[in-house]
Design a protein around this motif. Sequence first.
Motif, short mmCIF file in Angstrom:
data_model
loop_
_atom_site.label_atom_id
_atom_site.label_comp_id
_atom_site.label_asym_id
_atom_site.label_seq_id
_atom_site.Cartn_x
_atom_site.Cartn_y
_atom_site.Cartn_z
N CYS A 112 0.80 -1.55 -0.21
CA CYS A 112 -0.23 -0.11 -0.06
C CYS A 112 1.26 1.52 0.04
O CYS A 112 0.86 2.32 -0.88
N MET A 115 2.43 2.17 -3.69
CA MET A 115 1.56 3.35 -3.88
C MET A 115 1.23 4.38 -3.96
O MET A 115 0.98 5.00 -5.50
N GLY A 116 1.16 4.96 -3.20
CA GLY A 116 1.02 6.51 -3.18
C GLY A 116 1.93 6.94 -3.58
O GLY A 116 1.75 7.94 -3.67
N ALA A 164 -3.11 -2.31 -3.95
CA ALA A 164 -2.42 -1.02 -4.33
C ALA A 164 -3.67 -0.51 -5.03
O ALA A 164 -4.12 0.21 -4.87
N VAL A 167 -6.20 1.45 -1.93
CA VAL A 167 -5.61 2.54 -2.76
C VAL A 167 -6.54 3.83 -3.59
O VAL A 167 -6.62 4.63 -2.85
N SER A 427 -2.47 6.21 1.40
CA SER A 427 -1.76 4.18 1.37
C SER A 427 -1.08 4.24 2.75
O SER A 427 -1.56 3.29 3.10
#
Length: 510
Positions: A112, A115-116, A164, A167, A427
Amino acid sequence: MQKPAKQVPEPEPEPPAPVQPKPSKWFTRRTSLRKKPSEQPGNLFHPPDSNVGLYKATFYSNIGSFLFGIAVGWSGAAEKSVMQRHSYDFQPSEDEWNGVCLLLTLGAAVWCVPMGLLMRCCGCRRTILIQLVPNALGWLLTVFAKSIPMLYAGRFVLGMCGGAHCVVVPIYNSEISPIRKRGAMGVLFQGACIFGVIYSFMMSIVLELWIINLMNLGLLTLGLLQILMPESPAYYVERGNISRAEASLRFLRGAKYDPRREIDHLMRTPTRIEYDVRQGPLRGFKYKKIRRSLARALVLAVLQKMCGALIFIFFGPNMLDCLRIRHEHGAFLALAVITGFLICFFLVDRVGRRPLLIISSAFIFFASVFLGLYFKIWVTINYTILPWIAFFFIGLFVGSYTAGVGSLTWLLNAELIVRLMRPVACSIICACNWLTAFFVVFWFTFHDIKCQPYLFLLFAIIAIIIMLYTLVYIPETKRMTSAKIQQRMGGIMNRPASIIITSSSDSSNA
């Protein structure tokens, strides 16, 4: 002798005009509601000509969510076949199979946070498309596993792809949707995951696991449709590509839509917080407003996973065994979940987020109390109707969860956070959400209390906590811009901290 002058009669006074009765507040409100959207005060953007593009983009973005739902439901649907060595050349032990369930949640938590940062660089569309490669790899490792470590690796990679999508997809759906449809489009992420889980369980009833695995590989081709989805207009505006932003808005709102005012709203002079966030994603955390919104969304996300729905997903067959009910009757639970989702989908933009959260947690509380009493007192009573009543309350539990807590948490993750902080903040929230899921499944896996009354007592307590927490800390976000939502989160009981001056475009419908 002169005749007297003839007197002319004075004209009669006109009667006073009748006094028009003052219209009631109800009539005034109903009249204003009949106005077209373009006549509403403060509605500065033209209404969209068509929402077909919006529906297409939302469908494309949630294909990965559907595939993740299939991966989540796969462990519960495949357990019997794998443990009896009908599908693989190896036979895992009970502890090894518990690891198969756990690694999905751990992979989602691990993937997670990156991914941000990836979304800030590449945008939502490219981040979603990138997940096609690991998604295919995860299913190949799972379907053609020759050993337990290979199956572990496949489940971990599938969890990464799911994290992913948790998010990116809610943020993308929030950014492409007009305010009046933001709630319905936002909860479709949970709906896609739900249909994926139901698909896994339904297929396991009628087909062999090896056929289901091949079908899952074939469903990966649906991911190629995501190439057709547009990028978020906000992403293009932040990088100065106005022509691309206009093209994206025309795809989403209709070919005749005039995107100039919506573009102007996205290009408005940034506030001090927005300017700092653009310089670096971690700079925003020095502001109390951002820390407060992050904390509130974070607590709600943790409570969502502690509420108990994961136990019914991963250990649903065990629950039916405790009630002495055949697994085929689990279709009723699927119907309850679908009904709950449809209630949320149609009411979220009409009733609002807070009422649905409160009512949902109240029904979860009552269902948990009944199930706790059943497994404590009535399970030993040889009365045929009682297991079916308990089965009905399990349906009420999962349906209520989907109608409120389960679906709205993902939507509120995006709505409670200011737009430029969403990639990093969401995220972090999703990573904590799936870490909580990992510890919850881990604890229940190694403690044989799946059909114990104390389990449902815990669920009832968490449901009450969610209800009180929503009443005190979660503001209503229906048809509100990000600036107004932040203004509503002024403190305890959501009192506005101060009056903030925003641009007139904050009242818009876009």
